[in-house]
Scaffold this active site. Structure first.
Site, short mmCIF file in Angstrom:
data_model
loop_
_atom_site.label_atom_id
_atom_site.label_comp_id
_atom_site.label_asym_id
_atom_site.label_seq_id
_atom_site.Cartn_x
_atom_site.Cartn_y
_atom_site.Cartn_z
N HIS A 160 0.83 -1.22 0.00
CA HIS A 160 0.00 0.00 0.00
C HIS A 160 0.86 1.27 0.00
O HIS A 160 0.44 2.30 0.53
CB HIS A 160 -0.94 0.04 1.21
CG HIS A 160 -1.70 -1.23 1.43
ND1 HIS A 160 -2.95 -1.47 0.90
CD2 HIS A 160 -1.37 -2.36 2.11
CE1 HIS A 160 -3.36 -2.67 1.26
NE2 HIS A 160 -2.43 -3.25 1.99
N SER A 281 14.98 19.43 -18.66
CA SER A 281 13.79 20.24 -18.89
C SER A 281 14.18 21.46 -19.72
O SER A 281 15.27 22.00 -19.55
CB SER A 281 13.21 20.68 -17.55
OG SER A 281 12.48 21.88 -17.67
N LYS A 287 16.49 20.18 -13.62
CA LYS A 287 15.78 18.91 -13.79
C LYS A 287 16.60 17.82 -14.46
O LYS A 287 17.31 18.06 -15.43
CB LYS A 287 14.49 19.11 -14.60
CG LYS A 287 13.43 19.94 -13.92
CD LYS A 287 12.91 19.34 -12.60
CE LYS A 287 12.16 18.05 -12.75
NZ LYS A 287 10.83 18.22 -13.29
N GLU A 294 9.72 6.42 -17.73
CA GLU A 294 8.37 6.92 -17.98
C GLU A 294 7.87 6.46 -19.35
O GLU A 294 6.70 6.13 -19.53
CB GLU A 294 8.35 8.45 -17.92
CG GLU A 294 8.57 8.98 -16.51
CD GLU A 294 8.85 10.48 -16.49
OE1 GLU A 294 8.41 11.20 -17.39
OE2 GLU A 294 9.53 10.93 -15.55
#
Ligand code: ARG
Length: 468
Positions: A160, A281, A287, A294
């Site tokens: 969880h 980025s 970044k 992803e």
């Protein structure tokens, strides 16, 4: 209509195909990928026809040479594969006839594009399966050596997304290894059921020429011919199985991507992706984003979509063949390309990722040993349900007083149960928690070493098999 411009099936037509319809109908833009297996199938077909005297020995020689030339031309990009040719099967046949003359028109005797396309796809699928398994082997080897290198790194394990129990990072890593073993089994199953040779089915009723189907099967490397010509041309299970095994595999990778993406955040800092597998980025100079992972996670959706697309195409197609089934190819090809590059990138990202064992260790929260504490009482003879309640009250006390379980003194522990003794200190150490789990499949050092040793053995056996 000029005779040489006409489609191979133009006999009963008096009009050309409307231009948009021609574009709509053509599969050559994508099924050109099948040219080599298509030609391979035609070579076998020509030999089979020669054995029943439909093609003479001399003609066979001409046809085989002609097919060689067609193959060279296509592989060199010399043949322009335009929409008016419709599909790769007709493009090859048409060019063959141009090269060798009328005799080229004999290879389609008793054959239909319906059995031909199934043959091509099955031949192509077996090459694709081999390429997929090799990439999976590389990932598994990466996971094994990563597990060996990080055998003693202990981290919080989660259910969880809440800290649950300490585990070895190597144990977590080996979970993917075994998922991939099952994925491999699914691809191998797909191979064994696709291992049937469809030629001789004709359009669907069976060829009227007694081609030796056993010979064709042998010639093309299949274990046996298909059993039923109607089934043979209607079937796309072999693609559905490939797409389904691919979808499950991608789902596995995707879950690990999700974990690693979270773990590479500054809040977690458990791992750092290599710059070679990250991107920046355009606006925020600081970044370093985990785009590799992803994208694997994102492309999983695409592979699921391909499976869903073909399942949906097939569900309403009446037996035997309808043109709907031409829609199988893009889903198939896109899945191959997506799975292969995903496996490659995922393997590279994992192999080059840096681990921060201190960060993992330090993030173990003060409650993660609660189960061990309950187990301690249970080992001293209390029923586990009672132990659970005792420790539950201690957790409540610790939370309310801003302490970790390790910080509770013996008097406090004994306040809840006089079964606690001095030796409880030894229980409240994360390494000892993992060490107690040396049961097979567990997170103990020897147990994980057993898993990796078994994994290496499996890989070594496979490499030996493919060398034979
Ligand atoms: N391009 C077709 C396909 O991929 C080949 C089979 C065509 N068969 C037919 N009867 N029109 O499905």
């Amino acid at each position: 209509m000029n005779e040489s411009d006409a489609k191979l099936w133009a006999g009963r037509f008096s009009k050309p195909t409307e231009a948009t319809m021609e574009r709509f109908n053509a599969s050559i833009g994508f099924d050109r990928r099948l040219y080599a297996v298509d030609i391979k199938g035609s070579r076998a077909q020509a030999k089979a026809l020669n054995r029943i005297d439909v093609i003479s020995d001399e003609e066979l020689g001409q046809v085989l040479n002609g097919l060689d030339q067609v193959e060279e031309e296509i592989s060199a990009g010399q043949l322009s594969l335009t929409d008016d040719l419709e599909d790769i099967h007709m493009a090859v046949e048409k060019r063959l006839i141009e090269i060798v003359g009328e005799v080229g028109g004999k290879i389609h005797t008793g054959r239909s594009r319906n059995d031909q396309v199934v043959l091509d796809e099955r031949l192509y699928l077996r090459e694709v399966l081999a390429g997929t398994l090799v990439r999976m082997d590389r990932l598994q080897a990466t996971l094994l050596s990563f597990s060996d290198r990080h055998l003693d790194v202990v981290m919080p394990g989660y259910t969880h997304v809440q800290q649950a129990q300490p585990v070895r990072l190597s144990h977590y890593t080996m979970a993917l290894f075994w998922m991939l073993e099952r994925d491999r089994g699914r691809f191998e199953d797909c191979f064994s059921r696709s291992d049937r040779m469809p030629l001789g089915s004709g359009s669907f009723a069976g060829s009227a020429y007694a081609v030796d189907r056993e010979f064709l099967a042998q010639e093309l490397g299949f274990s046996a011919p298909t059993e039923n010509s109607i089934d043979a041309v209607s079937d796309r299970d072999y693609l559905l199985e490939f797409l389904s095994a691919s979808a499950i595999l991608m789902g596995h990778l995707s879950r690990f991507c999700e974990d690693l993406i979270v773990w590479s955040s500054s809040e977690f800092g458990f791992v750092a992706l290599d710059e070679a597998y990250s991107t920046g980025s355009s606006m925020m100079p600081q970044k370093k984003n985990p785009d590799s992972l992803e994208l694997v996670r994102g492309k999983t959706g695409r592979v699921y979509g391909n499976l869903m697309s073909l399942l949906t195409v097939m569900k309403g197609v009446p037996l035997t063949y309808s043109k709907d089934m031409q829609e199988d190819k893009e889903a198939f090809f896109d899945t191959i390309d997506t799975v292969w590059i995903s496996l490659e990138v995922f393997t590279g990202a994992w192999a080059s990722m840096k681990v921060d064992p201190q960060k993992m260790q330090a993030s173990l929260d003060g409650m993660v040993l609660a189960t061990d504490l309950a187990d301690y009482l249970a080992r001293k003879g209390l029923p586990f349900r009672t132990c659970h309640q005792v420790v539950g009250r201690l957790v409540k006390f610790a939370v309310e007083n801003g302490k970790s379980l390790e910080q509770l003194d013996l008097a406090t522990l004994r306040g809840e149960s006089d079964v606690f003794e001095e030796d409880v200190a030894e229980v409240l150490v994360a390494e000892n928690s993992t060490a107690r789990r040396n049961i097979s499949g567990g997170t103990g050092r020897e147990a994980v070493m057993g898993q990796t040793a078994k994994g290496w053995r499996l890989l070594a056996e496979r490499i030996k098999e493919t060398e034979l």
